[in-house]
Design a protein around this motif. Structure first.
Motif, PDB file in Angstrom:
ATOM      1  N   ALA A  32      47.717  48.190  38.440  1.00 60.77           N
ATOM      2  CA  ALA A  32      48.941  47.783  39.376  1.00 60.77           C
ATOM      3  C   ALA A  32      48.973  46.304  39.465  1.00 60.77           C
ATOM      4  O   ALA A  32      48.080  45.561  39.202  1.00 60.77           O
ATOM      5  CB  ALA A  32      48.436  48.437  40.569  1.00 60.77           C
ATOM      6  N   GLU A  33      50.420  46.035  39.614  1.00 59.38           N
ATOM      7  CA  GLU A  33      50.604  44.582  39.875  1.00 59.38           C
ATOM      8  C   GLU A  33      49.850  44.169  41.204  1.00 59.38           C
ATOM      9  O   GLU A  33      49.810  44.744  42.131  1.00 59.38           O
ATOM     10  CB  GLU A  33      52.176  44.461  40.122  1.00 59.38           C
ATOM     11  N   LYS A  34      49.523  42.880  41.079  1.00 55.73           N
ATOM     12  CA  LYS A  34      48.746  42.193  42.214  1.00 55.73           C
ATOM     13  C   LYS A  34      49.746  42.158  43.407  1.00 55.73           C
ATOM     14  O   LYS A  34      51.120  41.458  43.103  1.00 55.73           O
ATOM     15  CB  LYS A  34      48.344  40.803  41.751  1.00 55.73           C
ATOM     16  N   SER A  35      49.090  42.470  44.320  1.00 63.60           N
ATOM     17  CA  SER A  35      50.125  42.457  45.631  1.00 63.60           C
ATOM     18  C   SER A  35      49.239  41.979  46.846  1.00 63.60           C
ATOM     19  O   SER A  35      48.115  42.244  46.847  1.00 63.60           O
ATOM     20  CB  SER A  35      50.555  43.644  46.064  1.00 63.60           C
ATOM     21  N   ALA A  51      32.877  50.629  48.378  1.00 63.58           N
ATOM     22  CA  ALA A  51      32.243  49.973  47.173  1.00 63.58           C
ATOM     23  C   ALA A  51      32.865  48.557  47.181  1.00 63.58           C
ATOM     24  O   ALA A  51      32.110  47.482  46.984  1.00 63.58           O
ATOM     25  CB  ALA A  51      32.961  50.492  45.864  1.00 63.58           C
ATOM     26  N   GLY A  52      34.088  48.055  47.740  1.00 60.25           N
ATOM     27  CA  GLY A  52      34.573  47.035  47.904  1.00 60.25           C
ATOM     28  C   GLY A  52      33.963  45.962  48.840  1.00 60.25           C
ATOM     29  O   GLY A  52      33.333  44.919  48.712  1.00 60.25           O
ATOM     30  N   GLN A  91      34.829  49.343  40.469  1.00 57.78           N
ATOM     31  CA  GLN A  91      35.643  49.821  39.132  1.00 57.78           C
ATOM     32  C   GLN A  91      35.685  51.345  38.833  1.00 57.78           C
ATOM     33  O   GLN A  91      36.624  52.006  38.758  1.00 57.78           O
ATOM     34  CB  GLN A  91      35.319  49.255  37.690  1.00 57.78           C
ATOM     35  N   VAL A  92      34.434  51.997  39.071  1.00 54.69           N
ATOM     36  CA  VAL A  92      34.735  53.158  38.997  1.00 54.69           C
ATOM     37  C   VAL A  92      35.197  54.020  40.513  1.00 54.69           C
ATOM     38  O   VAL A  92      35.898  55.063  40.022  1.00 54.69           O
ATOM     39  CB  VAL A  92      33.157  53.706  39.157  1.00 54.69           C
ATOM     40  N   VAL A  99      44.267  50.513  41.143  1.00 56.55           N
ATOM     41  CA  VAL A  99      44.609  49.667  42.313  1.00 56.55           C
ATOM     42  C   VAL A  99      43.740  48.357  41.981  1.00 56.55           C
ATOM     43  O   VAL A  99      42.533  48.296  41.708  1.00 56.55           O
ATOM     44  CB  VAL A  99      44.155  50.156  43.599  1.00 56.55           C
ATOM     45  N   ASP A 100      44.422  47.268  42.230  1.00 63.70           N
ATOM     46  CA  ASP A 100      43.620  45.683  42.001  1.00 63.70           C
ATOM     47  C   ASP A 100      42.728  45.577  43.203  1.00 63.70           C
ATOM     48  O   ASP A 100      42.908  45.910  44.269  1.00 63.70           O
ATOM     49  CB  ASP A 100      44.601  44.989  41.998  1.00 63.70           C
ATOM     50  N   GLU A 101      41.574  44.689  43.120  1.00 64.93           N
ATOM     51  CA  GLU A 101      40.806  44.416  44.077  1.00 64.93           C
ATOM     52  C   GLU A 101      41.481  43.821  45.090  1.00 64.93           C
ATOM     53  O   GLU A 101      40.851  43.675  46.278  1.00 64.93           O
ATOM     54  CB  GLU A 101      39.542  43.707  43.252  1.00 64.93           C
ATOM     55  N   GLY A 102      42.616  42.802  45.044  1.00 64.27           N
ATOM     56  CA  GLY A 102      43.250  42.255  45.748  1.00 64.27           C
ATOM     57  C   GLY A 102      43.958  43.089  47.014  1.00 64.27           C
ATOM     58  O   GLY A 102      44.078  42.378  47.885  1.00 64.27           O
ATOM     59  N   ARG A 103      44.220  44.332  46.717  1.00 68.45           N
ATOM     60  CA  ARG A 103      44.576  45.058  47.786  1.00 68.45           C
ATOM     61  C   ARG A 103      43.573  45.815  48.607  1.00 68.45           C
ATOM     62  O   ARG A 103      43.724  46.811  49.266  1.00 68.45           O
ATOM     63  CB  ARG A 103      45.772  46.085  47.106  1.00 68.45           C
ATOM     64  N   LEU A 104      42.371  45.317  48.311  1.00 69.16           N
ATOM     65  CA  LEU A 104      41.183  45.961  49.378  1.00 69.16           C
ATOM     66  C   LEU A 104      41.412  45.563  50.791  1.00 69.16           C
ATOM     67  O   LEU A 104      41.369  44.376  51.027  1.00 69.16           O
ATOM     68  CB  LEU A 104      39.964  45.461  48.668  1.00 69.16           C
ATOM     69  N   PRO A 105      41.405  46.656  51.627  1.00 69.09           N
ATOM     70  CA  PRO A 105      41.635  46.216  52.943  1.00 69.09           C
ATOM     71  C   PRO A 105      40.370  45.791  53.532  1.00 69.09           C
ATOM     72  O   PRO A 105      39.323  46.250  53.259  1.00 69.09           O
ATOM     73  CB  PRO A 105      42.020  47.520  53.592  1.00 69.09           C
TER      74      PRO A 105
END
Length: 479
Positions: A26-29, A188-189, A245-246, A265-271
């Motif tokens: 996904a694009e970074k958001s 995980a995040g 990643q898994v 999903v990019d890590e940057g979208r992690l709540p």
């Protein structure tokens, strides 16, 4: 070797196939991925839900096919003598419409003949403008209350209900797994963040230890010990990155783009909000949680189908006794058949038959009764199983909440001890081993708290599935 080359060529020549098999990134958001967004996407584009929607449409098509047994049928039959002594020709048009509430039917016919017919075909004669006829056949015993046509219609209508209940069950399962995958991804995040913070503490301490060693305030072996500690903490970060990643890969099975392709999903979208791992809000369970369960409702529909087949088997044991009424009138000038055709004709008749053995119907009757007994026994067990399942999930949720409260207290105490130990180490009142132990204990407590909260979220998702909470599962908008 040749086979391998051909396979590679086929894969290279089918980029669409390869793209469909692997998730896209996904694009970074900046906007975090919310649970509501995930559930909306999953309910709309999940292949399993789409498949069940197609099966429901298939059941509706079968119901339309069963309704075809009650269609009006129009037929035309003609007969001409090409050779022979007689030259009689005749044509007959007939329309027949079955009754919807009886095994009989009503019909209308028009017949026209020309020429001469032998005496044994005298009934073929009509007046000049033909003969109009209307009649009805009404079942008085067998096929009066139920027959094969109406039973097929009933079964087809139940098939629609069963397909709808199966779709609901599949959708509940998909949404539950989507929630669990989402919560596992967040957990995980958060674990990765805890290990990165732990690594950051060791890295920030490296410069101070080097200066103290250079000034002779600390032994040089302390640098080696700190490097060993850094390597161990980096290994924890690397492992946590792999787990994230898994988890993101598992989440991509439910989070898809507009074309239905899985999205990584990019890590940057992690709540990172405190309530991101709270899970779904489950409404209070009904007094009878089994009443809304699609698996039990589907089973009850199958019982209804068996009851319909049982009624048909009882019907097949009855004797046939049909009443036929028919009214006919020849119109136009008198034909070759003579004046007997001109008056209005009314006919009443009966048909009676009785099966002497009818072993097929008796066998079907016994088979259907056994099927009903089996389904009812399964239904009783399923009710008990649902009650036990809901009760067990409630107990597990209560235990998980208590465990989370204890883990939170442990985390707070461990953070206070670690902060105090770092101050003592900076003032020279503590040793390197103890401050590392305090920090790692605090991180372990934070990770256990994340795991406890993830367990609560998972249990709430399971409770929403067990009690068929459509709103919590994001299914209320598509029902």
């Amino acid at each position: 070797m040749l086979r391998l080359s051909l396979t590679l060529m086929l894969l290279c020549s089918a980029p669409g196939l390869a793209a469909a098999q692997a998730p896209i990134t996904a694009e970074k958001s900046a906007a975090p991925l919310t649970l509501a967004e995930l559930l909306t996407v999953s309910a709309r584009s999940s292949s399993q839900i789409v498949e069940q929607l197609a099966r429901e449409r298939q059941a509706r098509s079968r119901a339309l096919t069963a309704e075809g047994a009650f269609d009006t049928v129009f037929s035309v039959e003609s007969r001409s003598r090409a050779l022979g002594y007689y030259d009689g020709d005749q044509v007959e048009a007939r329309a027949t419409r079955p009754f919807g509430d009886n095994g009989g039917y009503v019909y209308g016919a028009y017949r026209l003949s020309r020429g001469d017919f032998p005496v044994y075909e005298d009934q073929a004669h009509t007046n000049a403008l033909g003969e109009a006829k209307i009649g009805v056949l009404y079942a008085l015993l067998r096929d009066r209350l139920v027959d094969e046509r109406r039973t097929r219609r009933t079964l087809a209508a139940s098939d629609i209900d069963i397909a709808r209940f199966e779709r609901q069950a599949v959708a509940i399962g998909v949404q539950t797994r989507a929630i669990i995958a989402y919560q596992n991804w967040i957990a995980a995040g958060w674990r990765l963040k805890a290990y990165r913070d732990l690594l950051g503490l060791a890295e920030s301490r490296r410069g101070g230890i080097q200066r103290q060693v250079q000034l002779g305030a600390k032994p040089e072996i302390l640098l080696t010990e700190n490097e060993q500690n850094l390597v161990r903490r980096r290994a924890l970060v690397v492992r946590a990155e792999g787990d994230l990643q898994v988890a993101a890969n598992a989440l991509s099975l439910y989070y898809r783009d507009a074309e239905g392709r899985p999205v990584m999903v990019d890590e940057g979208r992690l709540p990172m909000a405190a309530d991101a791992l709270a899970g779904v809000k489950v409404a209070a369970a009904n007094a009878d949680p089994a009443a809304t369960r699609p698996d039990l409702r589907g089973l009850l529909s199958r019982v209804d189908q068996s009851q319909a087949r049982l009624a048909l088997a009882h019907n097949d044991l009855k004797p046939r006794f049909d009443l036929r009424l028919e009214v006919g009138k020849d119109v136009g000038s008198e034909g070759l058949g003579g004046p007997s055709r001109t008056p209005t004709e009314a006919v009443i008749g009966f048909r009676f038959s009785i099966p002497l053995q009818n072993r097929a119907a008796r066998g079907k009757l016994d088979e259907t009764r056994a099927e009903i007994d089996a389904l009812q026994a399964r239904g009783r067990f399923l009710r008990d199983q649902i009650a036990v399942e809901v009760e067990g999930i409630g107990v597990a949720l209560h235990a998980a909440e208590r465990l989370a409260r204890a883990a939170e207290q442990e985390r707070d105490l461990a953070d206070r001890l670690a902060a105090a130990e770092r101050r003592r180490f900076e003032l020279g009142s503590s040793d390197f081993f103890l401050v590392n132990q305090r920090e790692e204990t605090a991180t372990d407590a934070a990770v256990r708290l994340v795991d406890a909260r993830a367990r609560i979220a998972t249990t709430r998702a399971e409770l929403a599935a067990a009690t068929v909470d459509q709103a919590a599962l994001g299914l209320d908008a598509i029902e």
